[in-house]
Write an enzyme that holds these catalytic residues in place. Sequence first.
Site, PDB file in Angstrom:
ATOM      1  N   ASP A 109      38.341  26.535  43.505  1.00  0.00           N
ATOM      2  CA  ASP A 109      38.927  27.680  42.789  1.00  0.00           C
ATOM      3  C   ASP A 109      39.644  28.629  43.742  1.00  0.00           C
ATOM      4  O   ASP A 109      40.318  29.561  43.299  1.00  0.00           O
ATOM      5  CB  ASP A 109      37.857  28.436  41.997  1.00  0.00           C
ATOM      6  CG  ASP A 109      36.702  28.872  42.876  1.00  0.00           C
ATOM      7  OD1 ASP A 109      36.050  27.991  43.470  1.00  0.00           O
ATOM      8  OD2 ASP A 109      36.458  30.078  42.985  1.00  0.00           O
TER       9      ASP A 109
ATOM     10  N   ASP B  54      30.508  43.326  38.647  1.00  0.00           N
ATOM     11  CA  ASP B  54      30.990  44.625  38.163  1.00  0.00           C
ATOM     12  C   ASP B  54      32.506  44.694  38.061  1.00  0.00           C
ATOM     13  O   ASP B  54      33.067  45.727  37.678  1.00  0.00           O
ATOM     14  CB  ASP B  54      30.474  45.756  39.071  1.00  0.00           C
ATOM     15  CG  ASP B  54      30.934  45.589  40.518  1.00  0.00           C
ATOM     16  OD1 ASP B  54      31.763  44.690  40.795  1.00  0.00           O
ATOM     17  OD2 ASP B  54      30.460  46.355  41.373  1.00  0.00           O
TER      18      ASP B  54
ATOM     19  N   GLY C  53      37.070  31.861  36.585  1.00  0.00           N
ATOM     20  CA  GLY C  53      38.109  32.724  36.009  1.00  0.00           C
ATOM     21  C   GLY C  53      38.185  34.048  36.747  1.00  0.00           C
ATOM     22  O   GLY C  53      37.368  34.347  37.610  1.00  0.00           O
TER      23      GLY C  53
ATOM     24  N   GLY D  14      37.280  37.246  37.403  1.00  0.00           N
ATOM     25  CA  GLY D  14      36.166  38.116  37.051  1.00  0.00           C
ATOM     26  C   GLY D  14      36.412  39.554  37.444  1.00  0.00           C
ATOM     27  O   GLY D  14      35.719  40.458  36.997  1.00  0.00           O
TER      28      GLY D  14
HETATM   29  P1  AMP Z   1      35.420  34.784  45.016  1.00  0.00           P
HETATM   30  O1  AMP Z   1      34.167  34.617  45.794  1.00  0.00           O
HETATM   31  O2  AMP Z   1      36.065  36.152  45.197  1.00  0.00           O
HETATM   32  O3  AMP Z   1      36.411  33.693  45.205  1.00  0.00           O
HETATM   33  O4  AMP Z   1      34.990  34.775  43.484  1.00  0.00           O
HETATM   34  C1  AMP Z   1      34.345  33.696  42.855  1.00  0.00           C
HETATM   35  C2  AMP Z   1      34.203  34.023  41.380  1.00  0.00           C
HETATM   36  O5  AMP Z   1      33.374  35.166  41.190  1.00  0.00           O
HETATM   37  C3  AMP Z   1      35.523  34.355  40.683  1.00  0.00           C
HETATM   38  O6  AMP Z   1      35.438  33.900  39.366  1.00  0.00           O
HETATM   39  C4  AMP Z   1      35.554  35.852  40.758  1.00  0.00           C
HETATM   40  O7  AMP Z   1      36.371  36.416  39.767  1.00  0.00           O
HETATM   41  C5  AMP Z   1      34.094  36.207  40.549  1.00  0.00           C
HETATM   42  N1  AMP Z   1      33.731  37.495  41.158  1.00  0.00           N
HETATM   43  C6  AMP Z   1      33.589  37.772  42.479  1.00  0.00           C
HETATM   44  N2  AMP Z   1      33.228  39.051  42.668  1.00  0.00           N
HETATM   45  C7  AMP Z   1      33.119  39.615  41.430  1.00  0.00           C
HETATM   46  C8  AMP Z   1      32.784  40.918  40.954  1.00  0.00           C
HETATM   47  N3  AMP Z   1      32.459  41.912  41.776  1.00  0.00           N
HETATM   48  N4  AMP Z   1      32.795  41.099  39.620  1.00  0.00           N
HETATM   49  C9  AMP Z   1      33.102  40.116  38.772  1.00  0.00           C
HETATM   50  N5  AMP Z   1      33.412  38.873  39.164  1.00  0.00           N
HETATM   51  C10 AMP Z   1      33.434  38.618  40.477  1.00  0.00           C
HETATM   52 MG    MG Z   2      38.022  33.134  44.476  1.00  0.00          MG
END
Ligand code: AMP
Ligand code: MG
Length: 486
Positions: free
Chosen positions: A252, A125, A90, A92
């Site tokens: 995702d 965060d 989701g 985040g």
């Molecule tokens: P990503 O690697 O950006 O595709 O993110 C994978 C998952 O981790 C997704 O659900 C993002 O929303 C969550 N996510 C990545 N970085 C953060 C962060 N700094 N804080 C909260 N959720 C994160």
């Molecule tokens: Mg992502």
Amino acid sequence: MKALDQLTFDNRFASLGDAFSTQVLPDPIADPRLVVASESAMGLLDLDPAQAQLPLFAELFSGHKLWEEADPRAMVYSGHQFGSYNPRLGDGRGLLLAEVRNERGEHWDLHLKGAGQTPYSRMGDGRAVLRSSIREFLASEALHALGIPSSRALCVIGSSTTVWRETRESAAMLTRLAPSHVRFGHFEYFYYTKQPEQQRVLIDHVLAEHYPECRDAEQPYLAMFRTIVERNAELIAYWQAYGFCHGVMNTDNMSILGITFDFGPFAFLDDFNANFICNHSDDRGRYSYANQVPIAHWNLSALAQALTTVIEVEALKQTLELFLPLYQAHYLDLMRRRLGLTSAEDEDMALVERLLQRMQSGGVDYTLFFRRLGEQPVADALQLLRDDFIDLAGFDAWAADYLARCQREADNATGRRERMHAVNPLYILRNYLAQRAIEAAEAGDYSEVRRLHQVLTRPFEEQAGMQAYAERPPEWGKHLEISCSS
Ligand code: AMP
Ligand code: MG
């Protein structure tokens, strides 16, 4: 051209309700300031480019102000990460702020990345750092300018807020635009949580809003899946033909629209290397350049699994089988164009493969090779390129076959330079160029990010005074470790 307070909103995804997303207000970052904005992305919202200079612009895209009609929401999804199913991901740190309808009747999601914690933040965060926001901004706009389907980037807003990664870094927010932020992982979430009614609502939403042409088919869901397979085959062909490595092809991060989406430690190839791994946490090379093709198929299979609730397994399997031949046809078509060929011969794929093998063993710059191959006359271009190869006899054999191949095309030389330069970029987003711009931005100087963005908006046109952006990377710039934390 509109002002920021004149946008028209139509929040279709938000109206699906709380099973699909959770209302969350953005958590602003301090002292917002414009790092960079994309004039052409602003155009998608009918926004006057001068609006980017207003304080209101930075306030809106850093979470300080919100349109009354916005309905900010964190979307729920799951997905396969490095091959393993993660049941709850989701948004985040991202929020779907609103959907804008432009004067052409198109819908564009306004998505804020780095907007603070949500119910899906887990241990994170909720923030995004300046470095990765700039990288995503530049990559989205550069891919678009190359003609490669991608989400778009409206702007990056910097701030005095700091966050902790491997070290202290400044936080930023990126505003992303896309017709939809639905991912493969959305469908997986409703499948694995056994919510078939909700899944049906989601499928019908995507069908109606994004694949309306499939509604009249005998089996609309199957027609939609087939179109998704076709679009992915074309997208991956573009990535391979232009040397783009996504780096984190988790389900995702795969858009249901078949566009490049969710940028992490991506890279464009400098030297050609089929085994190149741009993601430093990807020890086994699951997402290496060459593996992007089988992985895209794997991801489509994961989506197919989630769609077994509404489509027969046999039909899904047959449709999946279309992926590879479709990919191969698109890829070959793109590579023929990159080679300046206007007709098709059976041996063309072998000609491409032999070239790539020689480029790999010689460490030849992938982008510049094709650009220079377009110079006239072709025999001279080949002679100049020869110096870059180590296996000279191998190159000569290839060059002789290529020359003969060109000569078999009656009018190959006519308009050859223009034809080839129109598909072979001079400027690509090399990691070291992004790195230089990021270092300046981290020190408070945004001029280099803006200049690089400008250069990359016209990648095929030689631009006066910009020769430095078309060079091979210096030694330090070839092996940059791009941190996965973002
Ligand atoms: P990503 O690697 O950006 O595709 O993110 C994978 C998952 O981790 C997704 O659900 C993002 O929303 C969550 N996510 C990545 N970085 C953060 C962060 N700094 N804080 C909260 N959720 C994160
Ligand atoms: Mg992502």
